[in-house]
Scaffold this motif. Structure first.
Motif, PDB file in Angstrom:
ATOM      1  N   SER A 145      -1.452   1.687   4.129  1.00 34.98           N
ATOM      2  CA  SER A 145      -1.575   2.345   2.828  1.00 34.98           C
ATOM      3  C   SER A 145      -3.032   2.558   2.453  1.00 34.98           C
ATOM      4  O   SER A 145      -3.408   3.614   1.926  1.00 34.98           O
ATOM      5  N   VAL A 146      -3.886   1.565   2.713  1.00 32.41           N
ATOM      6  CA  VAL A 146      -5.308   1.716   2.429  1.00 32.41           C
ATOM      7  C   VAL A 146      -5.895   2.861   3.234  1.00 32.41           C
ATOM      8  O   VAL A 146      -6.616   3.729   2.709  1.00 32.41           O
ATOM      9  N   ALA A 204      -4.322   5.370   4.513  1.00 30.16           N
ATOM     10  CA  ALA A 204      -3.755   6.637   4.045  1.00 30.16           C
ATOM     11  C   ALA A 204      -4.465   7.138   2.799  1.00 30.16           C
ATOM     12  O   ALA A 204      -4.799   8.324   2.692  1.00 30.16           O
ATOM     13  N   TRP A 205      -4.725   6.248   1.842  1.00 32.64           N
ATOM     14  CA  TRP A 205      -5.383   6.665   0.610  1.00 32.64           C
ATOM     15  C   TRP A 205      -6.817   7.116   0.856  1.00 32.64           C
ATOM     16  O   TRP A 205      -7.274   8.122   0.296  1.00 32.64           O
ATOM     17  N   THR A 247      -1.372  -5.796   0.187  1.00 32.23           N
ATOM     18  CA  THR A 247      -1.453  -4.346   0.385  1.00 32.23           C
ATOM     19  C   THR A 247      -1.524  -4.046   1.874  1.00 32.23           C
ATOM     20  O   THR A 247      -2.359  -4.613   2.588  1.00 32.23           O
ATOM     21  N   ALA A 282     -13.771   4.396   0.106  1.00 31.22           N
ATOM     22  CA  ALA A 282     -13.271   5.729  -0.244  1.00 31.22           C
ATOM     23  C   ALA A 282     -14.411   6.642  -0.683  1.00 31.22           C
ATOM     24  O   ALA A 282     -14.474   7.812  -0.287  1.00 31.22           O
ATOM     25  N   VAL A 318       0.699  11.218   3.242  1.00 27.42           N
ATOM     26  CA  VAL A 318       1.790  11.223   2.262  1.00 27.42           C
ATOM     27  C   VAL A 318       3.145  11.212   2.966  1.00 27.42           C
ATOM     28  O   VAL A 318       4.083  10.515   2.547  1.00 27.42           O
ATOM     29  N   GLY A 333      -6.795  10.386   2.870  1.00 26.21           N
ATOM     30  CA  GLY A 333      -6.261  11.447   2.016  1.00 26.21           C
ATOM     31  C   GLY A 333      -7.269  11.915   0.993  1.00 26.21           C
ATOM     32  O   GLY A 333      -7.425  13.116   0.756  1.00 26.21           O
ATOM     33  N   ALA A 334      -7.984  10.968   0.374  1.00 26.50           N
ATOM     34  CA  ALA A 334      -9.013  11.340  -0.598  1.00 26.50           C
ATOM     35  C   ALA A 334     -10.118  12.148   0.074  1.00 26.50           C
ATOM     36  O   ALA A 334     -10.599  13.159  -0.462  1.00 26.50           O
TER      37      ALA A 334
END
Length: 416
Positions: free
Chosen positions: A60-61, A63-64, A56, A122, A379, A67-68
């Protein structure tokens, strides 16, 4: 028989806010940005690189997780703004939420420091966003509560100066503290200490208990709907802020990775700190001056438009001049543009609010234009970097979005 005067909390202020009040509120604002940007600039990126599962991408980590957190921020800011509008404490409408927010934010940063999984990371970041947005919503609403129209550019300038100093302080603490855990703990302590002078020394105008609106969930949720047809200036001002902030978020989201993977800086963490410091110097040179100048001439639109154009040029440099000197020039220009934009756009926003009784809620809805780009940026950015042309395309897209936002300010009719 004359009607009773409206409570001070529900009227437009006429007396200028004092220097002590402005300084204490600005310090509290800067403390909140320490709690946000120590993680955003350094700590979350380092944590994502450590915790990313095999196979991964760290991008991406990150971003998630961001974003959350931004989704939580989008909900929390108007919610806590509305709750502060309805708070009938003897300490005022805003101070209780500032104190509760920074204490909760410090606790959430400590929790985030101990996260050992992406899910825990997160969760911790979402709690940071939830709590610090409670404090930030109250701080933002305190300005139209206490400062008259002709002073809001200047007050917005001081808040903006404190904001960038908070970004620098948070980045510095995260860089020199000696590790991810120590960085989070240092940011947590600074966040609480910076808010205490305002909470302990200043009182907000109180809302009498008999004038507090009923706290009904359906009415509260319905109040978040603001009709663009009834309030077109507010809608255009919101869209202007959203697009300019989206362009800025796209430019900053992967700055650490840009320095590491494109410019191949030997010390990318230190590079982020240098760029942040350069940005801070030029921003501090314009943020207060821009607010004062805008107050003096009685105009807002030309300042917002000019600031947006300067920021577009700066982001374009990151796309077309991918060198360390190019990054330094871009950081300097972004500071000039964002300094003027921060103070003057804030003053403009306070002048398109529909009602004094709902300042906290309405400014919370407006502040979604700050939080939503943090959702949209990952995104958009992740697929652009990974599949659609890399960082050159990313910064070109960011420049175009920011320029569109700057041009749309001309659609506002009620504020010159």
């Amino acid at each position: 028989m004359s009607r009773p005067a409206a409570p001070e909390a529900l009227t437009e202020p006429t007396e200028r806010a004092g220097r002590g009040w402005t300084a204490a509120l600005s310090l509290a604002n800067g403390a909140i940005w320490v709690g946000w940007y120590g993680p955003l600039q350094i700590l979350l990126a380092l944590q994502a690189a450590e915790l990313a599962p095999p196979g991964t991408a760290k991008e991406s980590v990150l971003a998630w997780v961001t974003g959350a957190g931004a989704v939580v921020s989008m909900v929390a800011n108007p919610l806590f703004g509305a709750l502060s509008d309805r708070t009938a404490s003897r300490f005022g409408r805003r101070s209780p939420w500032i104190l509760a927010g920074v204490l909760g934010g410090a606790g959430a940063l400590v929790l985030l420091a101990g996260a050992g999984t992406v899910a825990g990371m997160a969760l911790g970041w979402c709690l940071v966003q939830l709590t610090l947005n409670a404090a930030f919503a109250a701080i933002t609403a305190a300005v139209p509560d206490r400062a008259p129209h002709g002073q809001r550019g200047a007050v917005g300038g001081w808040l903006g100066a404190a904001q960038i100093l908070g970004v620098v302080a948070g980045t510095g603490l995260a860089t020199v503290a000696g590790g991810v855990v120590a960085g989070y703990l240092a940011c947590a302590g600074c966040t609480v200490l910076g808010a205490l002078p305002y909470v302990l020394l200043h009182r907000d105008p109180a809302l009498p208990a008999g004038r507090r609106p009923a706290l009904r969930l359906r009415a509260l949720l319905a109040g978040f709907r603001i009709s663009p047809r009834r309030h077109p200036d507010l809608a255009w001002a919101w869209l202007t802020r959203f697009l300019i902030n989206l362009g800025n978020a796209l430019a900053l989201l992967y700055l650490l990775y840009y320095l590491r993977d494109v410019l191949h800086r030997p010390d990318p963490d230190g590079g982020v700190l240098v760029l942040t410091a350069v940005n801070a110097v030029t921003l501090l040179g314009t943020v207060v001056l821009g607010g004062f100048w805008s107050d003096r001439v009685g105009r807002r639109q030309p300042f917002v438009l000019g600031a947006g154009v300067i920021m577009t040029v700066a982001t374009g440099l990151l796309a077309g001049w991918q060198t360390w000197p190019g990054a330094l020039c871009a950081a300097a220009l972004l500071g000039v543009g964002f300094g003027v934009f921060t103070s003057v756009d804030f003053a403009l926003m306070t002048q398109v609010l529909p009602a004094a009784a709902d300042r906290g809620k309405d400014l919370g809805v407006i502040n979604i234009a700050n939080a939503l780009p943090q959702v949209a940026a990952p995104v958009l950015a992740a697929p652009i970097v990974q599949h659609l042309g890399g960082y050159r395309v990313l910064y070109g897209v960011a420049a175009g979005i920011g320029l569109l936002g700057a041009l749309l300010v001309r659609r506002i009719r009620g504020v010159a």
